[in-house]
Scaffold this motif. Structure first.
Motif, short mmCIF file in Angstrom:
data_model
loop_
_atom_site.label_atom_id
_atom_site.label_comp_id
_atom_site.label_asym_id
_atom_site.label_seq_id
_atom_site.Cartn_x
_atom_site.Cartn_y
_atom_site.Cartn_z
N VAL A 183 0.88 -1.17 0.12
CA VAL A 183 0.10 -0.02 -0.03
C VAL A 183 0.86 1.11 0.06
O VAL A 183 1.63 1.47 0.87
CB VAL A 183 -0.85 0.07 1.21
N ARG A 184 0.77 2.13 -1.05
CA ARG A 184 1.51 3.17 -1.16
C ARG A 184 1.26 4.26 -0.16
O ARG A 184 0.07 4.26 0.03
CB ARG A 184 1.28 3.80 -2.53
N ALA A 185 2.13 4.88 0.32
CA ALA A 185 1.79 6.11 1.31
C ALA A 185 1.10 7.23 0.59
O ALA A 185 1.45 7.59 -0.35
CB ALA A 185 3.45 6.67 1.88
N GLY A 186 0.24 7.45 1.61
CA GLY A 186 -0.78 8.45 0.96
C GLY A 186 -1.98 8.03 -0.17
O GLY A 186 -2.75 8.77 -0.20
N GLU A 187 -2.11 6.84 -0.42
CA GLU A 187 -3.18 6.24 -1.27
C GLU A 187 -4.42 5.55 -0.28
O GLU A 187 -4.25 5.48 0.75
CB GLU A 187 -2.66 5.14 -2.07
N LEU B 121 2.53 0.99 16.47
CA LEU B 121 1.28 1.35 16.33
C LEU B 121 0.74 2.65 16.65
O LEU B 121 -0.35 3.22 16.60
CB LEU B 121 0.40 0.52 17.41
N LYS B 122 1.86 3.51 17.15
CA LYS B 122 1.29 5.06 17.42
C LYS B 122 1.17 5.78 16.16
O LYS B 122 0.61 6.73 16.23
CB LYS B 122 2.63 5.92 18.09
N ASP B 123 1.33 5.15 14.99
CA ASP B 123 1.24 5.78 13.65
C ASP B 123 0.02 5.18 13.14
O ASP B 123 -0.33 5.39 11.88
CB ASP B 123 2.32 5.66 12.65
N VAL B 124 -0.75 4.33 13.74
CA VAL B 124 -1.95 3.54 13.34
C VAL B 124 -3.27 4.13 13.87
O VAL B 124 -3.30 4.22 14.90
CB VAL B 124 -1.67 2.13 13.42
N GLY B 125 -4.26 4.20 12.99
CA GLY B 125 -5.55 4.32 13.64
C GLY B 125 -6.47 3.28 13.19
O GLY B 125 -6.18 2.63 11.95
N PHE B 126 -7.47 2.95 13.79
CA PHE B 126 -8.38 1.68 13.43
C PHE B 126 -9.82 2.27 13.86
O PHE B 126 -10.29 2.36 14.80
CB PHE B 126 -7.83 0.55 14.28
N ILE C 275 -1.42 5.98 9.12
CA ILE C 275 -2.25 5.10 8.11
C ILE C 275 -3.60 4.78 9.10
O ILE C 275 -3.22 4.71 10.38
CB ILE C 275 -1.23 3.83 8.19
N LEU C 276 -4.49 4.69 8.54
CA LEU C 276 -5.79 4.27 9.08
C LEU C 276 -6.48 2.92 8.47
O LEU C 276 -6.62 2.83 7.24
CB LEU C 276 -6.96 5.64 8.66
N PHE C 277 -6.76 2.07 9.22
CA PHE C 277 -7.40 0.86 8.84
C PHE C 277 -9.08 1.04 9.38
O PHE C 277 -9.27 1.30 10.20
CB PHE C 277 -6.97 -0.20 9.55
N ARG D 283 -6.50 13.65 1.22
CA ARG D 283 -5.75 14.77 0.71
C ARG D 283 -4.89 15.37 1.58
O ARG D 283 -3.75 15.99 1.23
CB ARG D 283 -6.76 15.69 0.38
N GLU D 284 -4.77 15.15 2.99
CA GLU D 284 -3.81 15.45 3.87
C GLU D 284 -2.56 14.51 3.92
O GLU D 284 -1.71 14.97 4.84
CB GLU D 284 -4.57 15.82 5.30
N GLY D 285 -2.96 13.61 3.42
CA GLY D 285 -1.40 12.70 3.32
C GLY D 285 -1.54 11.31 4.15
O GLY D 285 -0.58 10.49 4.26
N CYS D 286 -3.03 11.08 4.91
CA CYS D 286 -3.00 10.07 5.45
C CYS D 286 -3.23 8.66 4.63
O CYS D 286 -3.89 8.75 3.67
CB CYS D 286 -4.12 10.07 6.53
N THR D 287 -2.53 7.66 4.67
CA THR D 287 -2.78 6.35 4.10
C THR D 287 -4.07 5.72 4.61
O THR D 287 -4.19 5.40 5.78
CB THR D 287 -1.62 5.56 3.92
N LEU D 288 -4.92 5.17 3.72
CA LEU D 288 -6.13 4.51 4.10
C LEU D 288 -6.33 3.12 3.64
O LEU D 288 -6.12 2.85 2.35
CB LEU D 288 -7.51 5.45 3.64
N PHE D 289 -6.55 2.03 4.34
CA PHE D 289 -6.75 0.83 3.77
C PHE D 289 -8.00 0.50 4.58
O PHE D 289 -8.31 0.14 5.71
CB PHE D 289 -5.50 -0.10 4.54
N LEU D 290 -9.10 0.26 3.56
CA LEU D 290 -10.33 -0.09 3.89
C LEU D 290 -10.84 -1.38 3.42
O LEU D 290 -10.50 -1.57 2.13
CB LEU D 290 -11.29 1.19 3.67
N SER D 291 -11.71 -2.10 4.07
CA SER D 291 -12.26 -3.40 3.67
C SER D 291 -13.88 -2.89 3.73
O SER D 291 -14.40 -2.24 4.53
CB SER D 291 -12.03 -4.38 4.76
#
Length: 247
Positions: A37-41, A84-89, A164-166, A191-199
């Motif tokens: 997963v590319r940074a920012g996508e 995990l400090k850089d991770v949101g869920f 990054i946000l899951f 748009r602010e640069g957060c990476t999103l990975f969603l199911s």
């Protein structure tokens, strides 16, 4: 692993094992998944029930350990200190104590994430405003609709400014207005640069939001689709998905 990868699955296999009456039973959750997963996508994960979507997210969060292979978040394993400090869920069904207010709930989760004092209080105000819950900041959560709780779940997920946000089924069961609000919030985070990975099972929402989509079939990565591909395809992403899972 690419230098700009926010999340990497490196030949990841996950097997669930259980014993019953002296016999061992194995169930395949994921098989040899390699994906970056590319940074920012915004990358969407599609698949039928049991295809491995939730397993993929749990492996990235460190809630499960791969049977084989490695998962990396910005180059580090999920179990390493500080990852995990850089991770949101945002789970599919976020739960909050019903007798708390939104501000009280966020104060609790903010402290778990290491926020303190003035920074915490400032962030609570910022995220409540962003998700549209500032007018309800003192209302009891037991009075909230599902859409409002989902917005609070998103506020909780981004409170500590993750990279990054899951998201597991972020619009499941929401009405059209709530879906639109969540979509706009996620687009703004991207748009602010957060990476999103969603199911998600909502192909139309994945189509609107994502830059790329990974399609899982029986635990395997069957296809990786760029937005430019489904925009030109007859039947768009839905047809690509149906053809892929039917093989």
């Amino acid at each position: 692993m690419a230098m700009d990868a926010a999340l990497s699955y490196l030949n990841v296999t996950k097997v669930y094992s259980r014993s019953h009456l002296g016999r061992r039973y194995d169930t395949l959750g994921l098989s040899e998944l390699t994906l970056e997963v590319r940074a920012g996508e915004i990358l969407g994960l599609l698949g039928l029930n049991g295809s491995g979507k939730t397993t993929s997210i749990k492996l990235a969060l460190g809630l499960l350990t791969p049977s084989l292979g490695e998962v990396r978040i910005f180059g580090k394993r999920p179990q390493e200190d500080g990852t995990l400090k850089d991770v949101g869920f945002l789970p599919e069904l976020p739960y909050f104590y019903p007798n708390l207010s939104p501000a009280e709930a966020l104060r609790f989760y903010g402290r778990l994430s290491g926020l303190r004092g003035g920074d915490l209080e400032k962030q609570i105000g910022v995220v409540l405003e962003r998700v549209g819950l500032e007018p309800q900041r003192k209302k009891k959560l037991g009075e909230f609709s599902k859409g409002m709780l989902q917005k609070l779940g998103l506020a909780q997920a981004v409170l500590h400014r993750p990279k990054i946000l899951f998201l597991d089924e972020p619009v499941s069961g929401l009405d059209p207005v709530a879906i639109r609000d969540i979509r706009e919030l996620l687009s703004q985070l991207s748009r602010e640069g957060c990476t999103l990975f969603l199911s998600s099972h909502s192909i139309s929402e994945v189509e609107r939001l994502c830059h790329r989509v990974a399609i899982l079939v029986r635990g395997r990565l069957a296809r990786l689709v760029e937005s430019a591909e489904w925009e030109k395809a007859p039947g768009r992403l839905e047809q690509i998905f149906i053809e892929t899972v039917a093989k």
